[in-house]
Design a protein around this motif. Structure first.
Motif, PDB file in Angstrom:
ATOM      1  N   ALA A  57       0.822  -1.210   0.000  1.00 26.80           N
ATOM      2  CA  ALA A  57       0.000   0.000   0.000  1.00 26.80           C
ATOM      3  C   ALA A  57       0.857   1.262   0.000  1.00 26.80           C
ATOM      4  O   ALA A  57       0.557   2.236  -0.706  1.00 26.80           O
ATOM      5  CB  ALA A  57      -0.928  -0.004   1.217  1.00 26.80           C
ATOM      6  N   ARG A 230      -8.609  -4.094  -3.220  1.00 27.90           N
ATOM      7  CA  ARG A 230      -8.420  -3.510  -1.879  1.00 27.90           C
ATOM      8  C   ARG A 230      -7.731  -4.514  -0.959  1.00 27.90           C
ATOM      9  O   ARG A 230      -6.734  -4.190  -0.290  1.00 27.90           O
ATOM     10  CB  ARG A 230      -9.773  -3.110  -1.294  1.00 27.90           C
ATOM     11  CG  ARG A 230      -9.717  -2.639   0.173  1.00 27.90           C
ATOM     12  CD  ARG A 230     -11.086  -2.743   0.820  1.00 27.90           C
ATOM     13  NE  ARG A 230     -11.559  -4.127   0.814  1.00 27.90           N
ATOM     14  CZ  ARG A 230     -12.833  -4.477   0.832  1.00 27.90           C
ATOM     15  NH1 ARG A 230     -13.781  -3.565   0.826  1.00 27.90           N
ATOM     16  NH2 ARG A 230     -13.173  -5.765   0.844  1.00 27.90           N
ATOM     17  N   ASN A 231      -8.252  -5.738  -0.927  1.00 26.72           N
ATOM     18  CA  ASN A 231      -7.666  -6.767  -0.069  1.00 26.72           C
ATOM     19  C   ASN A 231      -6.303  -7.214  -0.570  1.00 26.72           C
ATOM     20  O   ASN A 231      -5.395  -7.474   0.226  1.00 26.72           O
ATOM     21  CB  ASN A 231      -8.615  -7.966   0.018  1.00 26.72           C
ATOM     22  CG  ASN A 231      -9.930  -7.618   0.669  1.00 26.72           C
ATOM     23  OD1 ASN A 231     -10.023  -6.680   1.467  1.00 26.72           O
ATOM     24  ND2 ASN A 231     -10.978  -8.360   0.329  1.00 26.72           N
ATOM     25  N   LEU A 235      -5.155  -2.435   1.375  1.00 28.68           N
ATOM     26  CA  LEU A 235      -5.691  -1.107   1.626  1.00 28.68           C
ATOM     27  C   LEU A 235      -6.817  -1.185   2.653  1.00 28.68           C
ATOM     28  O   LEU A 235      -7.307  -2.269   2.983  1.00 28.68           O
ATOM     29  CB  LEU A 235      -6.192  -0.502   0.312  1.00 28.68           C
ATOM     30  CG  LEU A 235      -5.120  -0.354  -0.784  1.00 28.68           C
ATOM     31  CD1 LEU A 235      -5.756   0.038  -2.109  1.00 28.68           C
ATOM     32  CD2 LEU A 235      -4.053   0.652  -0.380  1.00 28.68           C
ATOM     33  N   SER A 237      -9.971   0.629   2.600  1.00 24.41           N
ATOM     34  CA  SER A 237     -11.343   0.654   2.088  1.00 24.41           C
ATOM     35  C   SER A 237     -11.343   1.034   0.620  1.00 24.41           C
ATOM     36  O   SER A 237     -10.351   1.545   0.082  1.00 24.41           O
ATOM     37  CB  SER A 237     -12.195   1.656   2.882  1.00 24.41           C
ATOM     38  OG  SER A 237     -11.740   2.987   2.675  1.00 24.41           O
ATOM     39  N   VAL A 238     -12.478   0.780  -0.032  1.00 28.15           N
ATOM     40  CA  VAL A 238     -12.694   1.189  -1.418  1.00 28.15           C
ATOM     41  C   VAL A 238     -13.989   1.992  -1.454  1.00 28.15           C
ATOM     42  O   VAL A 238     -14.923   1.707  -0.687  1.00 28.15           O
ATOM     43  CB  VAL A 238     -12.773  -0.027  -2.361  1.00 28.15           C
ATOM     44  CG1 VAL A 238     -13.899  -0.972  -1.959  1.00 28.15           C
ATOM     45  CG2 VAL A 238     -12.922   0.416  -3.811  1.00 28.15           C
ATOM     46  N   PHE A 272      -9.575   4.562  -3.154  1.00 29.83           N
ATOM     47  CA  PHE A 272      -9.275   3.730  -1.991  1.00 29.83           C
ATOM     48  C   PHE A 272      -8.783   4.638  -0.871  1.00 29.83           C
ATOM     49  O   PHE A 272      -8.502   5.823  -1.089  1.00 29.83           O
ATOM     50  CB  PHE A 272      -8.196   2.694  -2.318  1.00 29.83           C
ATOM     51  CG  PHE A 272      -8.568   1.710  -3.396  1.00 29.83           C
ATOM     52  CD1 PHE A 272      -9.130   0.491  -3.078  1.00 29.83           C
ATOM     53  CD2 PHE A 272      -8.334   2.001  -4.738  1.00 29.83           C
ATOM     54  CE1 PHE A 272      -9.463  -0.424  -4.062  1.00 29.83           C
ATOM     55  CE2 PHE A 272      -8.667   1.093  -5.737  1.00 29.83           C
ATOM     56  CZ  PHE A 272      -9.229  -0.121  -5.388  1.00 29.83           C
ATOM     57  N   TYR A 274      -6.022   4.504   2.700  1.00 24.01           N
ATOM     58  CA  TYR A 274      -5.034   3.747   3.464  1.00 24.01           C
ATOM     59  C   TYR A 274      -4.405   4.668   4.502  1.00 24.01           C
ATOM     60  O   TYR A 274      -3.871   5.727   4.152  1.00 24.01           O
ATOM     61  CB  TYR A 274      -3.940   3.169   2.542  1.00 24.01           C
ATOM     62  CG  TYR A 274      -2.852   2.468   3.312  1.00 24.01           C
ATOM     63  CD1 TYR A 274      -3.073   1.210   3.877  1.00 24.01           C
ATOM     64  CD2 TYR A 274      -1.606   3.060   3.494  1.00 24.01           C
ATOM     65  CE1 TYR A 274      -2.081   0.565   4.597  1.00 24.01           C
ATOM     66  CE2 TYR A 274      -0.605   2.415   4.212  1.00 24.01           C
ATOM     67  CZ  TYR A 274      -0.853   1.163   4.764  1.00 24.01           C
ATOM     68  OH  TYR A 274       0.123   0.529   5.488  1.00 24.01           O
TER      69      TYR A 274
END
Length: 299
Positions: A57, A230-231, A235, A237-238, A272, A274
């Motif tokens: 990330a 995202r996973n 990260l 969230s999206v 996204f 982070y």
């Protein structure tokens, strides 16, 4: 008077014994903080030492910041490797590697022996074969989860081309990380990848196909695309509204839109987050002349 001096000396020694170790320890801690020490990774494992161990990330944030400079590491890296993927038997290499521009490695300013050149080629071959196997597994995982469409059959022919190693550096923070580029081509598709050396995670892709291609996203389509990446990248969230009709057309309907509107070019971003920071990843598609269709992600 002497008794007072002796008593004072004893008191001073006791105070020093009590306070001096703590003071010296505090001073040493401050020196460590003021002079950070970076551990160098094994060059055989990393290829080029990273300045710090960044998460995927964090590397994405740096890539999208626009502050990074890039340097190609190996001018003598191979340019083409041909493989056949056979179900149950793994990889079978069909062709040897080719050095860029026909150059060969030089050992200490003198011409390398045939044996040294052979060892050199074998080492590069092993490195890229391992990376190819790793990338194939990453692609299979992403396909199973919905982050990529189905691209090729397990028993189909696959060509690996366009190999190169890059070092990304931030001149302000002195942070750096190594990636490699790899292009995989089969009968109907080609996909160009940017891969993080440390983690093996795919950082970007450009997928291209022709009239006989049309990627298959399965029953659910590309509805899981944002959540999967995202996973996959670690990260937080999206954006909740990422899977709108416009994004759906880019991922799933490039050919259908072309048939209705002709040459087609669409661009958007998926947002996204982070560690409290926003990260916008570009997503685009292109259809040209009914012969070439492209989806690009973080490219």
């Amino acid at each position: 008077m002497r008794k007072w001096a002796a008593a004072f000396g004893v008191a001073a020694l006791m105070a020093a014994a009590f306070f001096l170790p703590e003071w010296l320890s505090s001073l040493y801690d401050r020196q460590l903080l003021d002079t950070p020490s970076l551990q160098i990774q094994d060059e055989d494992r990393e290829g080029f030492a990273e300045s710090v161990q960044l998460t995927v990330a964090e590397k994405l944030l740096l890539l999208r910041s626009g502050t990074m400079t890039v340097m190609e590491l190996s001018q003598d890296v191979t340019r083409e490797m041909d493989f056949v993927l056979s179900a149950g038997t793994g990889l079978e290499k069909n062709a040897v590697l080719y050095s860029a521009g026909g150059e060969t490695p030089d050992a200490g300013g003198t011409s390398a022996s045939d044996e040294e050149l052979d060892q050199y080629r074998q080492e590069i071959s092993r490195r890229w074969e391992a990376r190819l196997e790793s990338v194939q597994q990453e692609i299979r995982n992403l396909q199973a989860l919905g982050g990529l469409p189905a691209l090729w059959k397990e028993d189909g022919g696959l060509t690996c081309t366009g190999l190169s190693e890059l070092l990304y550096m931030d001149p302000d923070t002195r942070m750096s990380f190594q990636v490699y580029r790899m292009a995989l081509t089969c009968e109907n598709y080609s996909v160009h990848l940017l891969v993080d050396v440390q983690s093996g995670r795919i950082l970007s892709f450009v997928l291209q196909w022709g009239r006989d291609g049309c990627p298959d996203w399965g029953i659910r389509g590309a509805a899981g695309f944002g959540g999967v990446w995202r996973n996959y990248w670690g990260l937080d969230s999206v954006g909740s509204g990422w899977y709108n009709s416009y994004t759906q057309n880019i991922l799933e309907q490039t050919e259908a839109v072309y048939r209705g509107d002709g040459d087609y070019n669409a661009n958007t971003q998926i947002s996204f987050s982070y560690d409290g920071q926003s990260l916008a990843i570009p997503l685009a598609c292109r259809a040209i002349g009914g012969r070439t269709f492209t989806i690009s992600w973080n490219a």
